[in-house]
Design a protein around this motif. Structure first.
Motif, PDB file in Angstrom:
ATOM      1  N   VAL A 148      10.994  -2.482  -6.959  1.00 18.08           N
ATOM      2  CA  VAL A 148       9.803  -3.220  -7.413  1.00 18.08           C
ATOM      3  C   VAL A 148       8.609  -2.872  -6.533  1.00 18.08           C
ATOM      4  O   VAL A 148       7.504  -2.631  -7.032  1.00 18.08           O
ATOM      5  N   ALA A 149       8.823  -2.825  -5.218  1.00 15.24           N
ATOM      6  CA  ALA A 149       7.744  -2.459  -4.293  1.00 15.24           C
ATOM      7  C   ALA A 149       7.264  -1.037  -4.554  1.00 15.24           C
ATOM      8  O   ALA A 149       6.058  -0.760  -4.497  1.00 15.24           O
ATOM      9  N   MET A 150       8.195  -0.125  -4.854  1.00 13.28           N
ATOM     10  CA  MET A 150       7.820   1.251  -5.142  1.00 13.28           C
ATOM     11  C   MET A 150       6.980   1.337  -6.416  1.00 13.28           C
ATOM     12  O   MET A 150       5.976   2.048  -6.464  1.00 13.28           O
ATOM     13  N   ALA A 151       7.366   0.580  -7.451  1.00 13.68           N
ATOM     14  CA  ALA A 151       6.601   0.578  -8.693  1.00 13.68           C
ATOM     15  C   ALA A 151       5.199   0.011  -8.452  1.00 13.68           C
ATOM     16  O   ALA A 151       4.210   0.528  -8.983  1.00 13.68           O
ATOM     17  N   PHE A 152       5.126  -1.023  -7.629  1.00 12.17           N
ATOM     18  CA  PHE A 152       3.815  -1.597  -7.299  1.00 12.17           C
ATOM     19  C   PHE A 152       2.965  -0.589  -6.532  1.00 12.17           C
ATOM     20  O   PHE A 152       1.789  -0.399  -6.828  1.00 12.17           O
ATOM     21  N   ALA A 153       3.559   0.078  -5.544  1.00 11.10           N
ATOM     22  CA  ALA A 153       2.827   1.050  -4.727  1.00 11.10           C
ATOM     23  C   ALA A 153       2.370   2.239  -5.556  1.00 11.10           C
ATOM     24  O   ALA A 153       1.304   2.805  -5.302  1.00 11.10           O
ATOM     25  N   ALA A 154       3.155   2.626  -6.546  1.00 12.28           N
ATOM     26  CA  ALA A 154       2.779   3.761  -7.393  1.00 12.28           C
ATOM     27  C   ALA A 154       1.530   3.444  -8.208  1.00 12.28           C
ATOM     28  O   ALA A 154       0.800   4.350  -8.606  1.00 12.28           O
ATOM     29  N   GLY A 155       1.279   2.170  -8.452  1.00 12.74           N
ATOM     30  CA  GLY A 155       0.109   1.777  -9.227  1.00 12.74           C
ATOM     31  C   GLY A 155      -1.161   1.646  -8.410  1.00 12.74           C
ATOM     32  O   GLY A 155      -2.242   1.455  -8.966  1.00 12.74           O
ATOM     33  N   ILE A 156      -1.062   1.745  -7.087  1.00 14.93           N
ATOM     34  CA  ILE A 156      -2.243   1.609  -6.235  1.00 14.93           C
ATOM     35  C   ILE A 156      -2.977   2.950  -6.183  1.00 14.93           C
ATOM     36  O   ILE A 156      -2.391   3.975  -5.852  1.00 14.93           O
ATOM     37  N   HIS A 157      -4.251   2.923  -6.499  1.00 16.88           N
ATOM     38  CA  HIS A 157      -5.050   4.148  -6.471  1.00 16.88           C
ATOM     39  C   HIS A 157      -5.349   4.521  -5.024  1.00 16.88           C
ATOM     40  O   HIS A 157      -5.643   3.660  -4.197  1.00 16.88           O
ATOM     41  N   TYR A 158      -5.305   5.806  -4.722  1.00 16.65           N
ATOM     42  CA  TYR A 158      -5.473   6.253  -3.347  1.00 16.65           C
ATOM     43  C   TYR A 158      -6.863   5.920  -2.799  1.00 16.65           C
ATOM     44  O   TYR A 158      -7.035   5.748  -1.592  1.00 16.65           O
ATOM     45  N   GLN A 159      -7.877   5.810  -3.651  1.00 18.94           N
ATOM     46  CA  GLN A 159      -9.216   5.480  -3.164  1.00 18.94           C
ATOM     47  C   GLN A 159      -9.272   4.054  -2.620  1.00 18.94           C
ATOM     48  O   GLN A 159     -10.042   3.760  -1.704  1.00 18.94           O
ATOM     49  N   LEU A 160      -8.447   3.174  -3.160  1.00 18.89           N
ATOM     50  CA  LEU A 160      -8.372   1.812  -2.632  1.00 18.89           C
ATOM     51  C   LEU A 160      -7.783   1.832  -1.221  1.00 18.89           C
ATOM     52  O   LEU A 160      -8.274   1.142  -0.317  1.00 18.89           O
ATOM     53  N   LEU A 161      -6.758   2.641  -1.021  1.00 19.50           N
ATOM     54  CA  LEU A 161      -6.178   2.783   0.317  1.00 19.50           C
ATOM     55  C   LEU A 161      -7.189   3.385   1.283  1.00 19.50           C
ATOM     56  O   LEU A 161      -7.255   2.992   2.449  1.00 19.50           O
ATOM     57  N   ASP A 162      -7.987   4.325   0.806  1.00 13.55           N
ATOM     58  CA  ASP A 162      -9.012   4.948   1.638  1.00 13.55           C
ATOM     59  C   ASP A 162     -10.033   3.911   2.092  1.00 13.55           C
ATOM     60  O   ASP A 162     -10.442   3.892   3.253  1.00 13.55           O
ATOM     61  N   ARG A 163     -10.427   3.028   1.192  1.00 16.39           N
ATOM     62  CA  ARG A 163     -11.396   1.990   1.531  1.00 16.39           C
ATOM     63  C   ARG A 163     -10.848   0.992   2.556  1.00 16.39           C
ATOM     64  O   ARG A 163     -11.586   0.497   3.391  1.00 16.39           O
ATOM     65  N   TRP A 164      -9.573   0.686   2.470  1.00 12.39           N
ATOM     66  CA  TRP A 164      -8.975  -0.342   3.316  1.00 12.39           C
ATOM     67  C   TRP A 164      -8.232   0.224   4.518  1.00 12.39           C
ATOM     68  O   TRP A 164      -7.563  -0.518   5.243  1.00 12.39           O
ATOM     69  N   ALA A 165      -8.330   1.517   4.769  1.00  8.99           N
ATOM     70  CA  ALA A 165      -7.552   2.158   5.837  1.00  8.99           C
ATOM     71  C   ALA A 165      -7.823   1.536   7.204  1.00  8.99           C
ATOM     72  O   ALA A 165      -6.887   1.242   7.954  1.00  8.99           O
ATOM     73  N   LEU A 166      -9.075   1.322   7.550  1.00 11.67           N
ATOM     74  CA  LEU A 166      -9.404   0.775   8.859  1.00 11.67           C
ATOM     75  C   LEU A 166      -8.890  -0.660   8.999  1.00 11.67           C
ATOM     76  O   LEU A 166      -8.325  -1.020  10.039  1.00 11.67           O
ATOM     77  N   VAL A 167      -9.041  -1.453   7.965  1.00  7.31           N
ATOM     78  CA  VAL A 167      -8.559  -2.841   7.999  1.00  7.31           C
ATOM     79  C   VAL A 167      -7.045  -2.870   8.155  1.00  7.31           C
ATOM     80  O   VAL A 167      -6.507  -3.658   8.951  1.00  7.31           O
ATOM     81  N   LEU A 168      -6.342  -2.019   7.412  1.00  5.88           N
ATOM     82  CA  LEU A 168      -4.880  -1.953   7.527  1.00  5.88           C
ATOM     83  C   LEU A 168      -4.448  -1.566   8.937  1.00  5.88           C
ATOM     84  O   LEU A 168      -3.513  -2.144   9.499  1.00  5.88           O
ATOM     85  N   TRP A 169      -5.146  -0.609   9.511  1.00 10.07           N
ATOM     86  CA  TRP A 169      -4.799  -0.151  10.843  1.00 10.07           C
ATOM     87  C   TRP A 169      -5.039  -1.249  11.887  1.00 10.07           C
ATOM     88  O   TRP A 169      -4.193  -1.484  12.751  1.00 10.07           O
ATOM     89  N   VAL A 170      -6.184  -1.934  11.787  1.00 10.54           N
ATOM     90  CA  VAL A 170      -6.493  -3.019  12.730  1.00 10.54           C
ATOM     91  C   VAL A 170      -5.469  -4.147  12.596  1.00 10.54           C
ATOM     92  O   VAL A 170      -4.974  -4.683  13.602  1.00 10.54           O
ATOM     93  N   CYS A 171      -5.109  -4.514  11.375  1.00 10.70           N
ATOM     94  CA  CYS A 171      -4.095  -5.561  11.161  1.00 10.70           C
ATOM     95  C   CYS A 171      -2.752  -5.152  11.759  1.00 10.70           C
ATOM     96  O   CYS A 171      -2.057  -5.975  12.360  1.00 10.70           O
ATOM     97  N   ALA A 172      -2.388  -3.889  11.606  1.00 10.06           N
ATOM     98  CA  ALA A 172      -1.124  -3.399  12.160  1.00 10.06           C
ATOM     99  C   ALA A 172      -1.127  -3.488  13.679  1.00 10.06           C
ATOM    100  O   ALA A 172      -0.135  -3.898  14.283  1.00 10.06           O
TER     101      ALA A 172
END
Length: 145
Positions: A58-82
């Protein structure tokens, strides 16, 4: 992207190999646990393993639907949270088998280092993907991230 387009672009060979390895893993686990006290195939550890495989699918199916540009926009926030989660392990971490690596959130246990692996990959991809005109990367380009 639509679901149909994602399904068309799916690498079905890799998905088949992952499924096959999962089945082999469950069968090996079942044979290792075989004994008179095992109630059924889906009981105990085998059932939990299959549940986790299902949740992973289920997580893989959800991740497959995420557009890479959204990840690009949130990369810094994800890294800081990590990084924040990794720091929290020092203060709120739970020790399991002599190692303090886990954060307990209610009934769930979270290992921030696993999330950090994904966050670092996304952040490095963002840094290296900033210059679309560049065809090759040199060692000097890899120093920045």
């Amino acid at each position: 992207m639509t679901l149909a387009k994602n399904l068309r672009n799916m690498d079905w060979g890799i998905l088949a190999v992952v499924f096959l390895l999962s089945v082999i893993g469950v069968l090996n686990l079942r044979s290792a646990l075989a004994g008179p006290d095992q109630a059924g195939f889906f009981s105990g550890m085998v059932g939990r393993q299959m549940l986790w495989y299902g949740l992973g699918a289920v997580a893989m199916a959800f991740a497959a639907g995420i557009h890479y540009q959204l990840l690009d926009r949130w990369a810094l926030v994800l890294w800081v949270c990590a990084v924040i989660l990794l720091v929290l392990v020092f203060f709120l971490g739970r020790t399991v088998y002599g190692s303090t690596r886990w954060l307990s959130v209610g009934p769930l246990r979270l290992q921030p280092s696993e999330l950090t692996k994904l966050a670092v990959i996304i952040a490095v991809a963002r840094v290296l993907g900033r210059d679309p005109e560049q065809d090759t990367l040199t060692l000097c380009h890899l120093v920045k991230p």
